[in-house]
Design a protein around this motif. Structure first.
Motif, PDB file in Angstrom:
ATOM      1  N   LYS A  64      45.206  44.167  48.235  1.00  0.00           N
ATOM      2  CA  LYS A  64      45.091  43.815  49.651  1.00  0.00           C
ATOM      3  C   LYS A  64      43.877  44.516  50.239  1.00  0.00           C
ATOM      4  O   LYS A  64      43.520  45.616  49.815  1.00  0.00           O
ATOM      5  N   GLY A  65      43.262  43.871  51.216  1.00  0.00           N
ATOM      6  CA  GLY A  65      42.137  44.505  51.873  1.00  0.00           C
ATOM      7  C   GLY A  65      41.621  43.689  53.033  1.00  0.00           C
ATOM      8  O   GLY A  65      42.129  42.605  53.337  1.00  0.00           O
ATOM      9  N   ILE A  66      40.596  44.231  53.677  1.00  0.00           N
ATOM     10  CA  ILE A  66      40.022  43.603  54.848  1.00  0.00           C
ATOM     11  C   ILE A  66      38.518  43.845  54.889  1.00  0.00           C
ATOM     12  O   ILE A  66      38.047  44.919  54.497  1.00  0.00           O
ATOM     13  N   ILE A  67      37.800  42.842  55.330  1.00  0.00           N
ATOM     14  CA  ILE A  67      36.377  42.983  55.642  1.00  0.00           C
ATOM     15  C   ILE A  67      36.283  42.759  57.145  1.00  0.00           C
ATOM     16  O   ILE A  67      36.575  41.669  57.646  1.00  0.00           O
ATOM     17  N   GLU A  68      35.938  43.801  57.867  1.00  0.00           N
ATOM     18  CA  GLU A  68      35.861  43.719  59.323  1.00  0.00           C
ATOM     19  C   GLU A  68      34.510  43.145  59.736  1.00  0.00           C
ATOM     20  O   GLU A  68      33.512  43.301  59.024  1.00  0.00           O
ATOM     21  N   PRO A  69      34.449  42.510  60.905  1.00  0.00           N
ATOM     22  CA  PRO A  69      33.196  41.890  61.350  1.00  0.00           C
ATOM     23  C   PRO A  69      32.006  42.852  61.368  1.00  0.00           C
ATOM     24  O   PRO A  69      30.900  42.471  60.998  1.00  0.00           O
ATOM     25  N   GLY A  70      32.243  44.098  61.734  1.00  0.00           N
ATOM     26  CA  GLY A  70      31.151  45.071  61.766  1.00  0.00           C
ATOM     27  C   GLY A  70      30.566  45.388  60.402  1.00  0.00           C
ATOM     28  O   GLY A  70      29.424  45.836  60.300  1.00  0.00           O
ATOM     29  N   ASP A  71      31.346  45.148  59.349  1.00  0.00           N
ATOM     30  CA  ASP A  71      30.894  45.419  57.987  1.00  0.00           C
ATOM     31  C   ASP A  71      30.190  44.225  57.345  1.00  0.00           C
ATOM     32  O   ASP A  71      29.586  44.349  56.278  1.00  0.00           O
ATOM     33  N   MET A  72      30.297  43.060  57.977  1.00  0.00           N
ATOM     34  CA  MET A  72      29.813  41.830  57.340  1.00  0.00           C
ATOM     35  C   MET A  72      28.300  41.757  57.173  1.00  0.00           C
ATOM     36  O   MET A  72      27.842  41.315  56.123  1.00  0.00           O
ATOM     37  N   PRO A  73      27.477  42.168  58.149  1.00  0.00           N
ATOM     38  CA  PRO A  73      26.030  42.093  57.905  1.00  0.00           C
ATOM     39  C   PRO A  73      25.592  42.895  56.682  1.00  0.00           C
ATOM     40  O   PRO A  73      24.805  42.408  55.863  1.00  0.00           O
ATOM     41  N   ALA A  74      26.111  44.109  56.540  1.00  0.00           N
ATOM     42  CA  ALA A  74      25.748  44.926  55.370  1.00  0.00           C
ATOM     43  C   ALA A  74      26.294  44.306  54.089  1.00  0.00           C
ATOM     44  O   ALA A  74      25.624  44.336  53.045  1.00  0.00           O
ATOM     45  N   ALA A  75      27.492  43.732  54.158  1.00  0.00           N
ATOM     46  CA  ALA A  75      28.076  43.093  52.973  1.00  0.00           C
ATOM     47  C   ALA A  75      27.241  41.901  52.538  1.00  0.00           C
ATOM     48  O   ALA A  75      26.967  41.724  51.345  1.00  0.00           O
ATOM     49  N   MET A  76      26.834  41.071  53.500  1.00  0.00           N
ATOM     50  CA  MET A  76      26.005  39.904  53.157  1.00  0.00           C
ATOM     51  C   MET A  76      24.672  40.352  52.573  1.00  0.00           C
ATOM     52  O   MET A  76      24.190  39.766  51.593  1.00  0.00           O
ATOM     53  N   ALA A  77      24.081  41.395  53.134  1.00  0.00           N
ATOM     54  CA  ALA A  77      22.798  41.900  52.621  1.00  0.00           C
ATOM     55  C   ALA A  77      22.961  42.444  51.202  1.00  0.00           C
ATOM     56  O   ALA A  77      22.091  42.229  50.349  1.00  0.00           O
ATOM     57  N   ALA A  78      24.064  43.142  50.939  1.00  0.00           N
ATOM     58  CA  ALA A  78      24.300  43.694  49.602  1.00  0.00           C
ATOM     59  C   ALA A  78      24.454  42.586  48.571  1.00  0.00           C
ATOM     60  O   ALA A  78      23.916  42.676  47.463  1.00  0.00           O
ATOM     61  N   ILE A  79      25.182  41.539  48.936  1.00  0.00           N
ATOM     62  CA  ILE A  79      25.347  40.418  48.009  1.00  0.00           C
ATOM     63  C   ILE A  79      24.014  39.742  47.760  1.00  0.00           C
ATOM     64  O   ILE A  79      23.656  39.452  46.618  1.00  0.00           O
ATOM     65  N   GLU A  80      23.239  39.510  48.819  1.00  0.00           N
ATOM     66  CA  GLU A  80      21.939  38.852  48.654  1.00  0.00           C
ATOM     67  C   GLU A  80      21.013  39.694  47.781  1.00  0.00           C
ATOM     68  O   GLU A  80      20.310  39.161  46.924  1.00  0.00           O
ATOM     69  N   GLN A  81      21.033  41.000  47.959  1.00  0.00           N
ATOM     70  CA  GLN A  81      20.203  41.884  47.139  1.00  0.00           C
ATOM     71  C   GLN A  81      20.612  41.790  45.668  1.00  0.00           C
ATOM     72  O   GLN A  81      19.772  41.725  44.777  1.00  0.00           O
TER      73      GLN A  81
END
Length: 107
Positions: A34-51
């Motif tokens: 179980k887990g959560i990705i909060e909206p505030g974490d999404m820009p960094a998450a998207m950047a990490a995936i793209e990198q």
């Protein structure tokens, strides 16, 4: 284990366990039932995936260039690339972030 990422902002995204584990590690989350990705974490998450996607693609291009230089061919890609696996989750984040919606899994 299957991961089913859910948000009010779009359709569910389903990933097989190893792929989900990889993507979660890329965005700085520990694989868990179980887990959560909060909206505030999404820009960094998207950047990490793209990198990570760009690094995977650059490594493939380098391997192809080295093989051509040696007169060899690189075998065709097997399976699905990180870009193909992660794109649905990135798309969900792009929808959820401006709407201020969380993405959860296993809940």
């Amino acid at each position: 284990m299957l991961y089913k990422f859910k948000s009010k902002s779009g359709s569910d995204v389903i990933m097989m366990g190893p792929n989900g584990d990889e993507v979660l590690r890329l965005i700085g989350k520990q694989p868990a039932p179980k887990g959560i990705i909060e909206p505030g974490d999404m820009p960094a998450a998207m950047a990490a995936i793209e990198q990570a996607v760009l690094a995977e693609e650059a490594a493939r291009e380098q391997a192809e260039a080295e093989a051509r230089a040696e007169g060899h061919t690189v075998p065709a890609r097997e399976g699905v690339t990180l870009r193909q696996r992660a794109w649905p989750l990135v798309d969900l984040m792009k929808r959820a972030h401006p709407a201020d919606h969380d993405i959860v899994w296993g809940a």
